[in-house]
Design a protein around this motif. Structure first.
Motif, short mmCIF file in Angstrom:
data_model
loop_
_atom_site.label_atom_id
_atom_site.label_comp_id
_atom_site.label_asym_id
_atom_site.label_seq_id
_atom_site.Cartn_x
_atom_site.Cartn_y
_atom_site.Cartn_z
N LYS A 222 34.79 -7.16 -111.73
CA LYS A 222 34.70 -7.33 -113.18
C LYS A 222 33.34 -6.92 -113.75
N LEU A 223 32.68 -5.99 -113.09
CA LEU A 223 31.44 -5.41 -113.60
C LEU A 223 31.76 -4.30 -114.59
N VAL A 224 32.92 -3.69 -114.41
CA VAL A 224 33.43 -2.66 -115.30
C VAL A 224 34.85 -3.09 -115.66
N ARG A 225 35.20 -2.93 -116.94
CA ARG A 225 36.55 -3.29 -117.35
C ARG A 225 37.09 -2.26 -118.32
N TYR A 226 38.40 -2.25 -118.42
CA TYR A 226 39.05 -1.33 -119.35
C TYR A 226 39.24 -2.05 -120.67
N ASP A 227 38.69 -1.50 -121.74
CA ASP A 227 38.81 -2.07 -123.08
C ASP A 227 39.97 -1.37 -123.78
N VAL A 228 41.10 -2.06 -123.91
CA VAL A 228 42.31 -1.46 -124.45
C VAL A 228 42.14 -0.97 -125.89
N PRO A 229 41.56 -1.77 -126.80
CA PRO A 229 41.44 -1.26 -128.18
C PRO A 229 40.61 0.02 -128.30
N ILE B 200 34.21 0.12 -119.87
CA ILE B 200 32.89 -0.32 -120.32
C ILE B 200 32.25 -1.21 -119.26
N TYR B 201 30.91 -1.27 -119.29
CA TYR B 201 30.20 -2.23 -118.44
C TYR B 201 30.41 -3.60 -119.07
N GLU C 58 24.18 0.23 -111.96
CA GLU C 58 24.77 -0.91 -112.66
C GLU C 58 25.58 -1.82 -111.73
N VAL C 59 26.24 -1.25 -110.73
CA VAL C 59 27.20 -2.03 -109.94
C VAL C 59 26.75 -2.38 -108.53
N ILE C 60 25.65 -1.79 -108.06
CA ILE C 60 25.18 -2.07 -106.70
C ILE C 60 23.93 -2.93 -106.77
N ASN C 61 23.88 -3.93 -105.91
CA ASN C 61 22.68 -4.77 -105.79
C ASN C 61 22.42 -5.01 -104.30
N PRO C 62 21.26 -5.58 -103.96
CA PRO C 62 20.95 -5.79 -102.54
C PRO C 62 22.00 -6.62 -101.78
N ASP C 63 22.56 -7.64 -102.41
CA ASP C 63 23.59 -8.44 -101.74
C ASP C 63 24.82 -7.61 -101.42
N TYR C 64 25.18 -6.74 -102.34
CA TYR C 64 26.33 -5.88 -102.13
C TYR C 64 26.08 -4.92 -100.96
#
Length: 184
Positions: free
Chosen positions: A87-94, A99-100, A141-147
């Motif tokens: 859920k870091l990126v989602r599809y905005d239907v309207p 989007i992030y 935006e989506v990668i961090n050290p824990d990942y």
């Protein structure tokens, strides 16, 4: 999909990456067993083949067999799907856009003709040679050290190549540390 040890999908992490990259949405769900993922992937490939035979559109078995031979593409598509699953990126239907989730900044606007295959469009858009800066921003935006710590070494080597980090004569520990620093 159900091959023996010589199959590229025998290893569970490879199976999950390929299934996620192919578009099986729950492929990265840790509650699902490898056998469940295999069954879902097989059913998805079969359904897409039947659709292709019926109306000539979509991906079929031949496309899947060609698809699994592209490691680079599989890792990239799996990363994109994982960002959506987390859920870091989602599809905005309207707005018909990906989007992030945290900042509401658009990743990609999906044109009308590509809405039925919006995930494929997002992957094609981010991975196009002309959008290298968008792909780099997406990774940041989506990668961090824990990942990074949660991924296997083969995936870390792929990411190091994406970041143009030297990987020859580097240990797993050195590569992971260089990636942690890059994504800190």
């Amino acid at each position: 999909i159900y091959g023996d040890q010589d199959s590229p999908l025998y290893d569970e992490s490879s199976l999950r990456s390929v299934a996620a990259a192919w578009g099986v949405t729950s492929a990265l769900d840790e509650k699902k067993t490898a056998d469940e993922i295999r069954n879902m992937l097989y059913a998805d490939v079969l359904a897409k083949q039947k659709k292709r035979e019926k109306d000539g559109k979509g991906k079929g078995t031949d496309d899947f067999l060609e698809f699994i031979s592209y490691d680079e593409l599989i890792y990239a598509r799996a990363l994109i799907l994982d960002a959506i699953d987390r859920k870091l990126v989602r599809y905005d239907v309207p707005k018909f856009s990906y989007i992030y989730a945290e900042s509401n900044v658009p990743v990609a606007i999906v044109p009308d003709k590509h809405r039925p295959r919006k995930f494929d469009y997002l992957c094609d858009y981010l991975l196009a040679k002309t959008n290298e800066t968008m792909w780099e921003k997406f990774r940041k935006e989506v990668i961090n050290p824990d990942y990074i710590d949660s991924q296997n070494f083969k995936w870390c080597k792929w990411l190091a190549k994406q970041e143009d980090l030297p990987i020859t004569s580097k240990s797993e520990k050195d590569i992971r540390e260089a990636l942690r620093v890059r994504y800190a």
